[in-house]
Scaffold this active site. Structure first.
Site, PDB file in Angstrom:
ATOM      1  N   ASP A  56       0.857  -1.192  -0.129  1.00  0.00           N
ATOM      2  CA  ASP A  56      -0.145  -0.004   0.184  1.00  0.00           C
ATOM      3  C   ASP A  56       0.879   1.216  -0.024  1.00  0.00           C
ATOM      4  OD1 ASP A  56       0.803  -0.074   2.697  1.00  0.00           O
ATOM      5  OD2 ASP A  56      -1.323   0.012   3.488  1.00  0.00           O
ATOM      6  N   SER A  57       2.261   1.112  -0.020  1.00  0.00           N
ATOM      7  CA  SER A  57       3.094   2.239  -0.122  1.00  0.00           C
ATOM      8  C   SER A  57       2.798   2.907  -1.597  1.00  0.00           C
ATOM      9  CB  SER A  57       4.691   1.706  -0.278  1.00  0.00           C
ATOM     10  OG  SER A  57       4.817   0.693  -1.104  1.00  0.00           O
ATOM     11  N   ASP A  95      -0.791  -6.269  -0.101  1.00  0.00           N
ATOM     12  CA  ASP A  95      -1.052  -5.717   1.157  1.00  0.00           C
ATOM     13  C   ASP A  95      -2.750  -5.528   1.170  1.00  0.00           C
ATOM     14  OD1 ASP A  95       0.516  -4.974   2.969  1.00  0.00           O
ATOM     15  OD2 ASP A  95       1.289  -3.103   1.891  1.00  0.00           O
ATOM     16  N   LYS A 124      -1.002  -9.418   3.133  1.00  0.00           N
ATOM     17  CA  LYS A 124      -0.172  -8.930   4.211  1.00  0.00           C
ATOM     18  C   LYS A 124      -1.106  -8.250   5.133  1.00  0.00           C
ATOM     19  CE  LYS A 124       3.354  -6.003   3.896  1.00  0.00           C
ATOM     20  NZ  LYS A 124       2.770  -4.659   4.648  1.00  0.00           N
ATOM     21  N   GLU A 126      -1.298  -5.414   8.697  1.00  0.00           N
ATOM     22  CA  GLU A 126      -0.520  -4.825   9.944  1.00  0.00           C
ATOM     23  C   GLU A 126      -1.093  -5.078  11.131  1.00  0.00           C
ATOM     24  OE1 GLU A 126      -0.010  -0.679   9.169  1.00  0.00           O
ATOM     25  OE2 GLU A 126       0.782  -1.057   7.011  1.00  0.00           O
ATOM     26  N   GLU A 193       9.049  -3.586  10.538  1.00  0.00           N
ATOM     27  CA  GLU A 193       9.484  -2.208   9.889  1.00  0.00           C
ATOM     28  C   GLU A 193      10.129  -1.552  10.988  1.00  0.00           C
ATOM     29  OE1 GLU A 193       6.501  -0.600   6.974  1.00  0.00           O
ATOM     30  OE2 GLU A 193       7.804   1.214   7.092  1.00  0.00           O
TER      31      GLU A 193
HETATM   32  O1  KIV Z   1       3.612  -1.015   1.413  1.00  0.00           O
HETATM   33  C1  KIV Z   1       4.694  -1.394   1.636  1.00  0.00           C
HETATM   34  O2  KIV Z   1       5.417  -0.961   0.593  1.00  0.00           O
HETATM   35  C2  KIV Z   1       5.379  -2.156   2.936  1.00  0.00           C
HETATM   36  C3  KIV Z   1       6.669  -2.391   2.821  1.00  0.00           C
HETATM   37  C4  KIV Z   1       7.642  -0.956   3.175  1.00  0.00           C
HETATM   38  C5  KIV Z   1       7.240  -3.456   3.566  1.00  0.00           C
HETATM   39  O3  KIV Z   1       4.562  -2.547   3.586  1.00  0.00           O
END
Ligand code: KIV
Length: 275
Positions: A56-57, A95, A124, A126, A193
């Site tokens: 989600d970056s 994500d 993934k 959080e 992280e």
């Molecule tokens: O969203 C993302 O790119 C991430 C990485 C920074 C691990 O969670």
């Protein structure tokens, strides 16, 4: 040719959860990176990366937001589908964006979309102890899960900024307990992280599942970076752990290969990238 037919004859078969567990056991570092489209997915595959995350970056590096909070499930599905088209060998993780796993049922519905529509092999999310039930529920439906601990960018407004986590003893101990609880709940990978290197090492040693770090020191089982940081095209202040691998090289492919090699040979991260 269908991918499964390619797989049968491939000299380097696609990475799966078992491959990652074996890499941990054998001490081979897992090189991971983010990608958001098919062209870069093809490049990172050619560069020998093991794991690709549609993170989600993308809300920050592609959409131009200040945080990852505005990213939607539809955004990740869209980018994941494109990335899946460009990948053959790397293991693809997607994500789960902010508030797309607030209940067990919502998490399951959305994980299914990421897998069926996006082509992800793992999701993934959080969170710490509060996500144990969700991870357990997804795992009980045979969905592979990566649990993201330490700095959790989706919590930025609650925490009050992007900062190193687990510096104090109590917070470090809580993070280890959370990681163990998530592993016991069925998480297949833990991602750490922005935590002190010593804590990254300790958690990695205590867990059976592979641990991938970003700003978590050199001793995690693998490393991940945001692709645009590797290529130094992220604007604004760079995180301490990021490194420009394009410097001195004349193509994105060579830069990503250099990153992969630096992770495998344990040259990256160096002391200057650690907390
Ligand atoms: O969203 C993302 O790119 C991430 C990485 C920074 C691990 O969670």
């Amino acid at each position: 040719m269908y991918k499964h037919l390619q797989e049968r004859y491939a000299p380097r078969p696609p990475v799966n959860v078992g491959t990652l567990v074996k890499m941990k056991a054998e001490g081979e570092k897992i090189a991971s990176i983010t990608a958001y489209d098919a062209s870069f997915a093809t490049l990172v595959d050619d560069a020998g990366v093991d794991v690709v995350l549609v993170g989600d970056s993308l809300g920050m590096v592609i959409q131009g937001h200040d945080t990852t909070v505005p990213v939607t499930l539809a955004d990740i599905v869209y980018h994941c589908r494109a990335v899946a088209k460009g990948l053959y060998r790397p293991f693809l993780i997607a994500d789960m964006p902010f508030m797309t796993y607030a209940s067990k049922e919502q998490a399951l519905d959305n994980a299914v979309r990421l897998m069926q529509e996006g082509g992800a092999k793992m999701v993934k999310l959080e969170g710490g102890a509060g996500q144990v039930e969700i991870v357990e529920f997804l795992a009980s439906h045979d969905i592979a899960v990566c649990a993201h601990l330490g700095l959790k960018p989706q919590s930025v407004h609650k925490v009050g900024g992007f900062r190193v986590q687990g510096r104090e003893n109590e917070a470090a101990e809580r993070m280890l307990r959370d990681a163990q609880a998530l592993e016991a709940a069925g998480a297949d990978i833990v991602l750490l992280e922005c935590i002190p290197a010593a804590l990254g090492k300790h958690i990695t040693e205590q867990l059976h599942v592979p641990v991938i770090g970003i700003g978590a020191g050199p001793d995690t089982d693998g490393q991940i970076l945001v692709l645009y940081d590797v290529l130094d095209i992220t604007s604004g202040r760079k995180p301490k752990f990021s490194k420009n691998f394009l410097a001195g090289r004349d193509s994105a492919l060579e830069a990503i290969k250099a990153y992969t090699q630096a992770v495998k040979s344990k040259e990256y991260p160096g002391p200057e990238h650690c907390f």
